[in-house]
Design an enzyme around this catalytic site. Structure first.
Site, PDB file in Angstrom:
ATOM      1  N   LYS A 107      -8.061  -4.602   6.761  1.00  0.00           N
ATOM      2  CA  LYS A 107      -7.010  -4.484   5.761  1.00  0.00           C
ATOM      3  C   LYS A 107      -7.533  -5.065   4.440  1.00  0.00           C
ATOM      4  CE  LYS A 107      -2.787  -5.489   6.599  1.00  0.00           C
ATOM      5  NZ  LYS A 107      -2.454  -4.325   5.743  1.00  0.00           N
ATOM      6  N   GLY A 108      -6.784  -4.803   3.371  1.00  0.00           N
ATOM      7  CA  GLY A 108      -7.163  -5.403   2.090  1.00  0.00           C
ATOM      8  C   GLY A 108      -7.645  -4.411   1.055  1.00  0.00           C
ATOM      9  N   GLU A 158      -0.989 -10.772   3.308  1.00  0.00           N
ATOM     10  CA  GLU A 158      -0.716  -9.972   4.517  1.00  0.00           C
ATOM     11  C   GLU A 158      -0.990 -10.810   5.771  1.00  0.00           C
ATOM     12  OE1 GLU A 158      -3.202  -6.598   3.634  1.00  0.00           O
ATOM     13  OE2 GLU A 158      -1.593  -5.569   2.585  1.00  0.00           O
ATOM     14  N   GLY A 203       0.835  -1.210   0.000  1.00  0.00           N
ATOM     15  CA  GLY A 203       0.000   0.000   0.000  1.00  0.00           C
ATOM     16  C   GLY A 203       0.862   1.250   0.000  1.00  0.00           C
ATOM     17  N   SER A 204       0.218   2.408   0.027  1.00  0.00           N
ATOM     18  CA  SER A 204       0.982   3.655  -0.100  1.00  0.00           C
ATOM     19  C   SER A 204       1.802   3.937   1.165  1.00  0.00           C
ATOM     20  CB  SER A 204       0.042   4.817  -0.401  1.00  0.00           C
ATOM     21  OG  SER A 204      -0.968   4.905   0.586  1.00  0.00           O
ATOM     22  N   THR A 205       1.284   3.613   2.344  1.00  0.00           N
ATOM     23  CA  THR A 205       2.054   3.832   3.578  1.00  0.00           C
ATOM     24  C   THR A 205       3.224   2.858   3.632  1.00  0.00           C
ATOM     25  OG1 THR A 205      -0.119   4.265   4.563  1.00  0.00           O
ATOM     26  CG2 THR A 205       1.771   4.300   6.042  1.00  0.00           C
ATOM     27  N   GLY A 231       0.460  -1.114   6.624  1.00  0.00           N
ATOM     28  CA  GLY A 231      -0.612  -0.148   6.850  1.00  0.00           C
ATOM     29  C   GLY A 231      -1.919  -0.837   7.179  1.00  0.00           C
ATOM     30  N   ALA A 232      -2.999  -0.047   7.211  1.00  0.00           N
ATOM     31  CA  ALA A 232      -4.341  -0.582   7.465  1.00  0.00           C
ATOM     32  C   ALA A 232      -5.363   0.386   6.899  1.00  0.00           C
ATOM     33  CB  ALA A 232      -4.563  -0.769   8.958  1.00  0.00           C
ATOM     34  N   LYS A 254      -7.475   6.699   9.656  1.00  0.00           N
ATOM     35  CA  LYS A 254      -7.796   5.262   9.751  1.00  0.00           C
ATOM     36  C   LYS A 254      -8.323   4.861  11.137  1.00  0.00           C
ATOM     37  CE  LYS A 254      -5.868   4.870   5.649  1.00  0.00           C
ATOM     38  NZ  LYS A 254      -4.718   4.085   5.333  1.00  0.00           N
TER      39      LYS A 254
HETATM   40  C1  5RP Z   1      -3.426  -3.513   1.254  1.00  0.00           C
HETATM   41  C2  5RP Z   1      -3.674  -3.026   2.618  1.00  0.00           C
HETATM   42  C3  5RP Z   1      -3.144  -1.687   2.985  1.00  0.00           C
HETATM   43  O1  5RP Z   1      -2.327  -1.794   4.102  1.00  0.00           O
HETATM   44  C4  5RP Z   1      -4.295  -0.759   3.277  1.00  0.00           C
HETATM   45  O2  5RP Z   1      -5.193  -0.756   2.174  1.00  0.00           O
HETATM   46  C5  5RP Z   1      -3.824   0.669   3.546  1.00  0.00           C
HETATM   47  O3  5RP Z   1      -3.311   1.222   2.389  1.00  0.00           O
HETATM   48  P1  5RP Z   1      -2.676   2.674   2.333  1.00  0.00           P
HETATM   49  O4  5RP Z   1      -1.428   2.633   3.130  1.00  0.00           O
HETATM   50  O5  5RP Z   1      -2.433   2.898   0.853  1.00  0.00           O
HETATM   51  O6  5RP Z   1      -3.681   3.652   2.880  1.00  0.00           O
HETATM   52  O7  5RP Z   1      -4.268  -3.656   3.460  1.00  0.00           O
HETATM   53  O8  5RP Z   1      -4.112  -4.717   1.009  1.00  0.00           O
END
Ligand code: 5RP
Length: 225
Positions: free
Chosen positions: A98-99, A107, A33-35, A86-87, A125
Protein backbone atom coordinates in the site's frame (compact mmCIF):
# COMPACT_ATOMS: atom_id res chain seq x y z
CA UNK A 1 -15.72 -3.67 -17.78
CA UNK A 2 -13.33 -0.79 -17.18
CA UNK A 3 -10.97 -0.68 -14.20
CA UNK A 4 -13.14 2.07 -12.67
CA UNK A 5 -16.25 -0.11 -13.03
CA UNK A 6 -14.41 -2.93 -11.23
CA UNK A 7 -13.41 -0.51 -8.47
CA UNK A 8 -17.03 0.63 -8.16
CA UNK A 9 -18.22 -2.97 -7.98
CA UNK A 10 -15.88 -3.82 -5.10
CA UNK A 11 -16.77 -0.59 -3.31
CA UNK A 12 -20.44 -1.55 -3.54
CA UNK A 13 -19.62 -5.09 -2.38
CA UNK A 14 -17.80 -3.63 0.64
CA UNK A 15 -20.94 -1.73 1.63
CA UNK A 16 -22.93 -4.99 1.48
CA UNK A 17 -20.17 -6.78 3.44
CA UNK A 18 -19.96 -4.27 6.31
CA UNK A 19 -23.66 -3.38 6.64
CA UNK A 20 -24.58 -6.31 8.91
CA UNK A 21 -21.65 -5.41 11.22
CA UNK A 22 -22.77 -1.83 11.83
CA UNK A 23 -24.63 -0.44 14.83
CA UNK A 24 -25.73 3.14 15.38
CA UNK A 25 -22.63 3.75 17.57
CA UNK A 26 -20.13 2.05 15.21
CA UNK A 27 -17.07 3.96 14.05
CA UNK A 28 -15.45 2.79 10.84
CA UNK A 29 -11.99 3.26 9.34
CA UNK A 30 -11.86 4.66 5.84
CA UNK A 31 -8.90 4.49 3.49
CA UNK A 32 -7.43 6.52 0.68
CA UNK A 33 -7.27 6.33 -3.09
CA UNK A 34 -9.58 5.98 -6.07
CA UNK A 35 -11.17 2.69 -4.90
CA UNK A 36 -11.65 4.07 -1.40
CA UNK A 37 -13.24 7.18 -2.94
CA UNK A 38 -15.92 5.05 -4.59
CA UNK A 39 -16.48 3.39 -1.22
CA UNK A 40 -16.79 6.77 0.52
CA UNK A 41 -19.38 7.92 -2.00
CA UNK A 42 -21.51 4.78 -1.41
CA UNK A 43 -21.00 5.16 2.34
CA UNK A 44 -22.95 8.41 2.17
CA UNK A 45 -26.05 6.36 1.32
CA UNK A 46 -25.89 4.44 4.62
CA UNK A 47 -24.58 7.21 6.88
CA UNK A 48 -27.56 6.87 9.24
CA UNK A 49 -26.47 3.28 10.02
CA UNK A 50 -23.21 4.15 11.82
CA UNK A 51 -21.87 6.90 14.01
CA UNK A 52 -18.67 8.30 12.49
CA UNK A 53 -15.45 7.56 10.64
CA UNK A 54 -11.69 7.84 11.10
CA UNK A 55 -9.92 8.68 7.84
CA UNK A 56 -6.46 7.61 6.69
CA UNK A 57 -5.79 10.93 4.93
CA UNK A 58 -6.81 14.56 4.86
CA UNK A 59 -8.25 14.00 1.36
CA UNK A 60 -10.55 11.21 2.54
CA UNK A 61 -11.57 13.24 5.61
CA UNK A 62 -12.65 16.12 3.36
CA UNK A 63 -14.62 13.75 1.10
CA UNK A 64 -16.37 12.15 4.08
CA UNK A 65 -17.26 15.49 5.65
CA UNK A 66 -18.73 16.75 2.34
CA UNK A 67 -21.18 13.83 2.55
CA UNK A 68 -22.16 14.80 6.08
CA UNK A 69 -20.24 11.97 7.75
CA UNK A 70 -18.57 12.94 11.03
CA UNK A 71 -14.80 12.40 11.01
CA UNK A 72 -13.11 11.73 14.35
CA UNK A 73 -9.50 12.09 15.49
CA UNK A 74 -8.04 8.59 15.80
CA UNK A 75 -6.89 9.44 19.33
CA UNK A 76 -10.47 9.71 20.51
CA UNK A 77 -11.38 6.19 19.39
CA UNK A 78 -10.53 2.93 21.14
CA UNK A 79 -11.57 0.58 18.35
CA UNK A 80 -12.86 0.72 14.80
CA UNK A 81 -15.35 -1.99 13.90
CA UNK A 82 -13.97 -2.30 10.37
CA UNK A 83 -11.47 -0.62 8.05
CA UNK A 84 -12.09 -0.51 4.30
CA UNK A 85 -9.29 0.46 1.93
CA UNK A 86 -7.67 -0.33 -1.40
CA UNK A 87 -4.21 -1.71 -2.15
CA UNK A 88 -1.54 -1.57 -4.80
CA UNK A 89 -0.84 -5.31 -4.64
CA UNK A 90 -2.14 -8.36 -2.79
CA UNK A 91 -0.90 -11.93 -2.68
CA UNK A 92 -2.83 -15.04 -1.63
CA UNK A 93 -1.90 -14.54 2.04
CA UNK A 94 -3.51 -11.09 1.79
CA UNK A 95 -0.15 -9.49 2.45
CA UNK A 96 -0.37 -6.12 0.74
CA UNK A 97 1.67 -3.33 -0.73
CA UNK A 98 0.00 0.00 0.00
CA UNK A 99 1.04 3.64 -0.17
CA UNK A 100 0.68 4.45 -3.85
CA UNK A 101 -1.21 7.50 -2.63
CA UNK A 102 1.42 8.27 0.04
CA UNK A 103 -1.02 7.62 2.91
CA UNK A 104 0.66 4.44 4.17
CA UNK A 105 1.49 5.54 7.71
CA UNK A 106 -1.99 6.75 8.59
CA UNK A 107 -3.37 3.67 6.81
CA UNK A 108 -1.25 1.44 9.02
CA UNK A 109 -2.44 3.27 12.13
CA UNK A 110 -6.10 2.96 11.13
CA UNK A 111 -5.51 -0.71 10.33
CA UNK A 112 -3.93 -1.24 13.77
CA UNK A 113 -6.95 0.24 15.53
CA UNK A 114 -9.45 -1.77 13.47
CA UNK A 115 -10.94 -5.13 14.34
CA UNK A 116 -11.21 -6.18 10.70
CA UNK A 117 -9.52 -4.95 7.52
CA UNK A 118 -11.61 -5.32 4.37
CA UNK A 119 -9.41 -4.71 1.34
CA UNK A 120 -11.06 -3.72 -1.94
CA UNK A 121 -9.23 -3.97 -5.24
CA UNK A 122 -9.63 -4.72 -8.91
CA UNK A 123 -7.98 -7.84 -10.28
CA UNK A 124 -4.95 -5.94 -11.64
CA UNK A 125 -3.71 -5.78 -8.02
CA UNK A 126 -3.57 -9.57 -7.57
CA UNK A 127 -0.01 -11.00 -7.74
CA UNK A 128 1.80 -14.25 -6.98
CA UNK A 129 4.81 -12.46 -5.52
CA UNK A 130 4.75 -8.93 -4.10
CA UNK A 131 7.19 -6.36 -5.43
CA UNK A 132 6.37 -5.48 -9.00
CA UNK A 133 4.72 -2.33 -7.66
CA UNK A 134 7.52 -0.23 -6.10
CA UNK A 135 7.31 -0.44 -2.33
CA UNK A 136 6.64 2.98 -0.73
CA UNK A 137 8.64 3.86 2.37
CA UNK A 138 7.79 6.99 4.39
CA UNK A 139 10.95 8.66 5.65
CA UNK A 140 11.83 11.61 7.89
CA UNK A 141 13.20 14.19 5.40
CA UNK A 142 16.69 14.55 6.96
CA UNK A 143 17.19 10.76 6.83
CA UNK A 144 16.29 10.38 3.14
CA UNK A 145 19.80 9.73 1.77
CA UNK A 146 20.84 7.52 4.69
CA UNK A 147 17.71 5.38 4.39
CA UNK A 148 18.20 5.13 0.62
CA UNK A 149 21.77 3.82 1.13
CA UNK A 150 20.56 1.23 3.66
CA UNK A 151 17.84 0.06 1.26
CA UNK A 152 20.42 -0.38 -1.51
CA UNK A 153 22.36 -2.69 0.86
CA UNK A 154 19.18 -4.80 1.09
CA UNK A 155 19.05 -5.11 -2.71
CA UNK A 156 16.37 -2.50 -3.38
CA UNK A 157 16.53 0.44 -5.77
CA UNK A 158 14.98 3.46 -3.99
CA UNK A 159 13.64 6.41 -5.96
CA UNK A 160 12.71 9.67 -4.24
CA UNK A 161 9.07 10.58 -5.02
CA UNK A 162 9.78 14.20 -5.92
CA UNK A 163 7.31 16.88 -4.98
CA UNK A 164 5.35 14.66 -2.56
CA UNK A 165 5.05 15.54 1.13
CA UNK A 166 2.92 13.19 3.22
CA UNK A 167 0.13 14.33 5.57
CA UNK A 168 2.75 13.85 8.31
CA UNK A 169 5.30 16.19 6.68
CA UNK A 170 7.61 13.40 5.49
CA UNK A 171 8.89 12.15 2.12
CA UNK A 172 8.46 8.90 0.20
CA UNK A 173 11.06 6.56 -1.27
CA UNK A 174 9.63 4.10 -3.81
CA UNK A 175 11.70 0.93 -3.77
CA UNK A 176 12.07 -0.97 -7.05
CA UNK A 177 13.65 -4.37 -7.80
CA UNK A 178 12.21 -6.19 -4.81
CA UNK A 179 10.95 -9.74 -5.13
CA UNK A 180 9.25 -10.07 -1.78
CA UNK A 181 9.05 -13.71 -0.74
CA UNK A 182 8.99 -13.05 3.01
CA UNK A 183 6.87 -9.96 3.41
CA UNK A 184 6.73 -10.04 7.23
CA UNK A 185 10.53 -10.21 7.50
CA UNK A 186 11.06 -7.37 5.03
CA UNK A 187 8.38 -5.23 6.68
CA UNK A 188 10.19 -5.60 10.00
CA UNK A 189 13.68 -5.09 8.56
CA UNK A 190 12.74 -1.87 6.78
CA UNK A 191 11.02 -0.50 9.87
CA UNK A 192 14.27 -0.98 11.82
CA UNK A 193 16.19 1.50 9.64
CA UNK A 194 16.61 4.75 11.55
CA UNK A 195 14.60 7.49 9.87
CA UNK A 196 11.95 5.17 8.43
CA UNK A 197 8.48 6.04 9.71
CA UNK A 198 6.94 2.96 8.18
CA UNK A 199 6.82 1.04 4.92
CA UNK A 200 3.92 0.05 2.68
CA UNK A 201 4.01 -3.66 3.43
CA UNK A 202 0.90 -4.73 5.32
CA UNK A 203 1.99 -8.26 6.16
CA UNK A 204 2.45 -8.54 9.93
CA UNK A 205 -1.13 -7.30 9.95
CA UNK A 206 -2.52 -7.80 6.47
CA UNK A 207 -6.09 -7.81 5.25
CA UNK A 208 -8.68 -10.09 6.85
CA UNK A 209 -10.68 -10.33 3.65
CA UNK A 210 -10.17 -9.17 0.07
CA UNK A 211 -13.04 -8.23 -2.21
CA UNK A 212 -11.46 -8.60 -5.64
CA UNK A 213 -13.22 -7.21 -8.68
CA UNK A 214 -13.01 -9.26 -11.86
CA UNK A 215 -15.05 -9.24 -15.06
CA UNK A 216 -16.89 -12.36 -13.84
CA UNK A 217 -17.89 -10.66 -10.58
CA UNK A 218 -16.54 -9.83 -7.14
CA UNK A 219 -14.62 -12.65 -5.42
CA UNK A 220 -14.46 -12.81 -1.62
CA UNK A 221 -11.01 -14.09 -0.68
CA UNK A 222 -9.74 -15.01 2.77
CA UNK A 223 -6.02 -15.33 3.59
CA UNK A 224 -4.31 -18.54 2.55
CA UNK A 225 -1.90 -19.86 5.16
C1 5RP B 1 -2.97 4.97 -0.79
C2 5RP B 1 -3.13 3.52 -0.97
C3 5RP B 1 -4.20 3.05 -1.89
O1 5RP B 1 -5.06 2.19 -1.22
C4 5RP B 1 -3.56 2.33 -3.05
O2 5RP B 1 -2.58 3.17 -3.65
C5 5RP B 1 -4.59 1.92 -4.11
O3 5RP B 1 -5.10 3.04 -4.73
P1 5RP B 1 -6.24 2.98 -5.83
O4 5RP B 1 -7.47 2.52 -5.15
O5 5RP B 1 -6.33 4.41 -6.33
O6 5RP B 1 -5.79 2.04 -6.92
O7 5RP B 1 -2.47 2.69 -0.39
O8 5RP B 1 -1.83 5.26 -0.01
Amino acid sequence: MTQDQLKQAVARAAIDYIKPKLFSDSIIGVGTGSTANFFIDFLGEIKSQFSAAVASSEASAIRLKKLGIEVLDCNSVSELVVYVDGADESNAQLHLIKGGGAALTREKIVRAVSKEFVCIADESKWVDVLGKFPLPVEVIPMARSYVAREIVKLGGAPVYREGVVTDNGNVILDVYNLKITDAIALENTLNQITGVVTNGLFAAKGADVLLLGAKEGVRTIFPKN
